[in-house]
Scaffold this active site. Structure first.
Site, PDB file in Angstrom:
ATOM      1  N   HIS A 191      -2.283   0.843   6.049  1.00 30.85           N
ATOM      2  CA  HIS A 191      -2.526   0.132   4.790  1.00 30.85           C
ATOM      3  C   HIS A 191      -3.869   0.485   4.152  1.00 30.85           C
ATOM      4  O   HIS A 191      -4.008   0.425   2.943  1.00 30.85           O
ATOM      5  CB  HIS A 191      -2.332  -1.367   4.977  1.00 30.85           C
ATOM      6  CG  HIS A 191      -0.879  -1.672   5.133  1.00 30.85           C
ATOM      7  ND1 HIS A 191      -0.303  -1.847   6.359  1.00 30.85           N
ATOM      8  CD2 HIS A 191       0.115  -1.709   4.238  1.00 30.85           C
ATOM      9  CE1 HIS A 191       0.992  -2.013   6.204  1.00 30.85           C
ATOM     10  NE2 HIS A 191       1.277  -1.944   4.931  1.00 30.85           N
ATOM     11  N   ARG A 298       3.920  -6.000  -2.931  1.00 27.03           N
ATOM     12  CA  ARG A 298       3.675  -6.470  -1.562  1.00 27.03           C
ATOM     13  C   ARG A 298       2.986  -7.832  -1.630  1.00 27.03           C
ATOM     14  O   ARG A 298       1.763  -7.909  -1.654  1.00 27.03           O
ATOM     15  CB  ARG A 298       2.756  -5.493  -0.817  1.00 27.03           C
ATOM     16  CG  ARG A 298       3.383  -4.159  -0.451  1.00 27.03           C
ATOM     17  CD  ARG A 298       2.388  -3.326   0.351  1.00 27.03           C
ATOM     18  NE  ARG A 298       2.993  -2.208   1.028  1.00 27.03           N
ATOM     19  CZ  ARG A 298       3.039  -0.958   0.537  1.00 27.03           C
ATOM     20  NH1 ARG A 298       2.518  -0.696  -0.632  1.00 27.03           N
ATOM     21  NH2 ARG A 298       3.609  -0.001   1.237  1.00 27.03           N
ATOM     22  N   GLU A 433      14.315  -0.429   6.431  1.00 23.20           N
ATOM     23  CA  GLU A 433      13.211   0.119   7.219  1.00 23.20           C
ATOM     24  C   GLU A 433      13.421  -0.038   8.714  1.00 23.20           C
ATOM     25  O   GLU A 433      12.622   0.431   9.509  1.00 23.20           O
ATOM     26  CB  GLU A 433      11.867  -0.485   6.775  1.00 23.20           C
ATOM     27  CG  GLU A 433      11.825  -1.990   6.754  1.00 23.20           C
ATOM     28  CD  GLU A 433      10.524  -2.547   6.178  1.00 23.20           C
ATOM     29  OE1 GLU A 433       9.537  -1.805   6.047  1.00 23.20           O
ATOM     30  OE2 GLU A 433      10.492  -3.754   5.875  1.00 23.20           O
ATOM     31  N   ASP A 457       7.935   2.475   7.600  1.00 25.87           N
ATOM     32  CA  ASP A 457       8.399   1.876   8.849  1.00 25.87           C
ATOM     33  C   ASP A 457       9.636   2.580   9.386  1.00 25.87           C
ATOM     34  O   ASP A 457       9.770   2.754  10.594  1.00 25.87           O
ATOM     35  CB  ASP A 457       8.688   0.384   8.640  1.00 25.87           C
ATOM     36  CG  ASP A 457       7.412  -0.443   8.680  1.00 25.87           C
ATOM     37  OD1 ASP A 457       6.566  -0.163   9.549  1.00 25.87           O
ATOM     38  OD2 ASP A 457       7.253  -1.348   7.843  1.00 25.87           O
ATOM     39  N   CYS A 504      10.639   2.885  -1.536  1.00 27.40           N
ATOM     40  CA  CYS A 504       9.285   2.440  -1.859  1.00 27.40           C
ATOM     41  C   CYS A 504       8.293   2.836  -0.768  1.00 27.40           C
ATOM     42  O   CYS A 504       7.124   2.488  -0.830  1.00 27.40           O
ATOM     43  CB  CYS A 504       9.242   0.940  -2.094  1.00 27.40           C
ATOM     44  SG  CYS A 504       9.802   0.002  -0.678  1.00 27.40           S
TER      45      CYS A 504
END
Ligand code: PEP
Ligand code: MG
Length: 575
Positions: A191, A298, A433, A457, A504
């Site tokens: 992140h 998010r 994911e 993921d 995404c």
């Protein structure tokens, strides 16, 4: 001597500046018996007073550069230093145990920390444990005569050199002075890397050794385009990278011309390029980069930037702002994805061996339904202000999707009954994911309105390779035929049921992946806002006709990730 250190290119751009080492110093000490307690206590008083002066300075600068809220944490630290219950206990410990003040400080603070951490029914007090830990570190550093890094005090241009940067470290960097960063660990989809891209900060991660290779004050060039850091560059290197930065700026200027254009391939096919956002503040970047929608909001950042669970009203305001800002363009909001590497200080999660495989995302939402229901109500109320789509993260079984949908329907019915205006056209989808779900995409496709493929993921779970671990980054293979088969199956399954499929994950903005996805017929591509124009420019040059057979060959004939890189290259450079 010039040193070039290779890493993973995490965020485009070139930055050259003095290094700022954001590295925790060694605070170890030895326990000693003492005879002169007064001398120890006077050392403590000096260290407290120096720490307090330092905190005042940091708070004032933080208030100016980062805002009132970020600065408040330093007031909390000052309050601990001024609290006689804490400092008095350390003095008493020195006298009673006849130990050096380092040992007394350590013992007393551990005691406070464990009391605060034990207050499981009081999240506010639990959070104070982190404050005690931070203040203790500062006082200890002064007792030992070592320097602590104080990123809030940075007042000139630097590049940050760190072992790792947590999402909250990244959020605190002052973009005015911080020109880029380079870390020992981490991967492209960590992140911090995603945040660097949204802040347009050049970044290189996963170098393994950068904190050992660089001293504070060394000049460092960060090449976020190819993934390298150049330490102590020669004049020639500096010139070479100035040219590279100039070329990149020119390329960007070309892309910018496409800002108000639709995304159309060379053979006239239209695709949607949307942007990923973390907070309503990111809207500006979305608009500046001409995205055709938001493909991933998010929402967990709303929770992470808050001191306690955000209320329905707070959330409603944020969602409404985004929906109104997008003026009718679709906004896909993902419900809270906490867990993994994203934590909330006020919502303690169990200690887990494998947080990425643990209690996270929809698993928390279905378990702690009061949190989930508040979020869904806020979203439903906001739906009247634009085109809202909702998706659930980490869905692994059809039962989870059905349960989440049921909660959504219940909250919707309640609001409608109360006469609240709610859109009756909210598409409900899911992140793809978890490999188990991707394998069964044909079954899911009958019940969802859309899929959004989360490759960050999906790749880590399919390849069993942690997305942030540089030691296994060689296994993080987006073009491996296994991954491409899953992606193709998800897209085909959606289309068979008349549904749409988007992506995404970071792969949606990857130059090698885009031709593969076009060949598979992916409908929507959502990425960091700063990638939108580059991908639009790329798509303009590609023809879906030329790419027609690419996907089938990539999933059936290729064996390795490398095979598919070559295959894409063959197709793209054919003409
Ligand atoms: C993903 O997993 O691809 C994704 C987009 O979600 P996140 O990166 O937030 O886990
Ligand atoms: Mg994810």
């Amino acid at each position: 001597m010039v040193k070039t250190i290779k890493g993973i290119a995490a965020s485009d751009g070139i930055a050259t500046a003095e290094a700022y080492l954001l590295v925790q110093p060694d605070l170890s000490f030895t326990k000693k018996s003492i005879s002169d307690a007064d001398a120890e206590i006077s050392r403590l008083k000096d260290a407290i007073s120096t720490s307090d002066d330092e905190l005042t300075k940091i708070r004032d600068i933080a208030k100016e550069s980062l805002g009132e809220e970020e600065a408040q944490v330093f007031d909390a630290h000052k309050a601990i230093l001024a609290d006689p219950e804490f400092t008095g206990a350390v003095e008493q410990e020195v006298k009673d145990q006849k130990v050096n003040v380092e040992q007394a400080l350590h013992d007393v603070s551990e005691n406070f920390i464990s009391i605060f951490e034990g207050m499981t029914d009081n999240p506010y007090m639990q959070e104070r444990a982190a404050d005690v830990r931070d203040v203790t570190k500062r006082v200890m550093a002064h007792l030992l005569g070592v320097d602590l890094p104080n990123p809030a005090l940075i007042d000139h241009e630097v590049v940050i050199v760190a072992h790792d940067l947590t999402p909250s470290d990244t959020a605190q960097l002052n973009k005015k002075y911080v020109k880029g960063f380079v870390t020992d660990i981490g991967g492209r989809t960590a992140h911090s890397a995603i945040m660097a891209r949204s802040l347009e900060l050049p970044a290189v991660v996963g170098t393994d050794t950068i904190t050992k290779d660089v001293k504070a004050g060394d000049t460092v060039i960060i090449d976020g385009l190819s993934g390298a850091a150049i330490v102590d560059p020669s004049d020639e290197d500096i010139k070479k990278y100035q040219q590279k930065a100039k070329d990149f700026a020119e390329e960007k200027a070309e892309w910018e011309k496409l800002k108000d254009e639709a995304t159309v391939t060379a053979d006239g096919k239209h695709f949607d390029i949307a942007a990923n956002i973390g907070t309503p503040d990111d809207l500006q970047g979305v608009i500046e980069n001409g995205a055709e929608g938001i493909g991933l909001y998010r929402t967990e950042f709303l929770y992470m930037q808050s001191e306690s669970l955000p209320t329905e009203e707070d959330q409603f305001k944020a969602y409404k702002k985004v929906l109104e800002g997008m003026k009718g363009k679709a906004v896909v909001v993902r419900t809270m994805d906490i867990g993994g590497d994203k934590h909330l200080p006020y919502l303690p999660l169990p200690e887990e061996m494998n947080p990425f495989l643990g209690y996270r995302a929809i698993r928390i939402s279905l378990d702690r339904q009061e949190i989930f229901r508040t979020q869904l109500r806020a979203l439903l109320r906001a739906s009247a202000f634009g085109t809202l789509r909702i998706m659930f993260p980490m869905i692994g079984t059809l039962q989870e999707f059905r349960d989440a949908k049921k909660v959504f329907e219940e909250e919707k019915a309640k609001l409608v009954k109360d006469g609240v205006e709610v859109s009756d056209d909210i598409q409900l989808g899911m992140m793809m994911e978890v490999p188990a779900a991707a394998v069964l995409a044909d079954q899911f496709a009958k019940e969802v309105d859309f899929f959004s493929i989360g490759t960050n993921d999906l790749i880590q779970y399919t390849m069993a390779a942690d997305r942030g671990n540089e030691h296994v980054s060689y296994l993080y293979q987006p073009y491996n035929p296994s991954i491409l088969r899953l992606i193709k199956h998800v897209i085909d399954s959606a289309h068979k049921e008349g549904k749409w499929a988007g992506m995404c994950g970071e792969a949606a903005g990857d130059n090698t992946m885009v031709p593969l996805l076009l060949s598979m017929g992916l409908d929507e591509y959502s990425m960091s806002a700063t990638s939108v124009l580059r991908v639009r420019s790329l798509m303009k040059k590609l023809s879906t006709k030329d790419l027609a057979t690419l996907a089938d060959r990539a999933v059936n004939e290729s064996i390795t990730n490398e095979d598919n890189k070559k295959l894409v290259d063959e197709y793209v450079n054919k003409k």
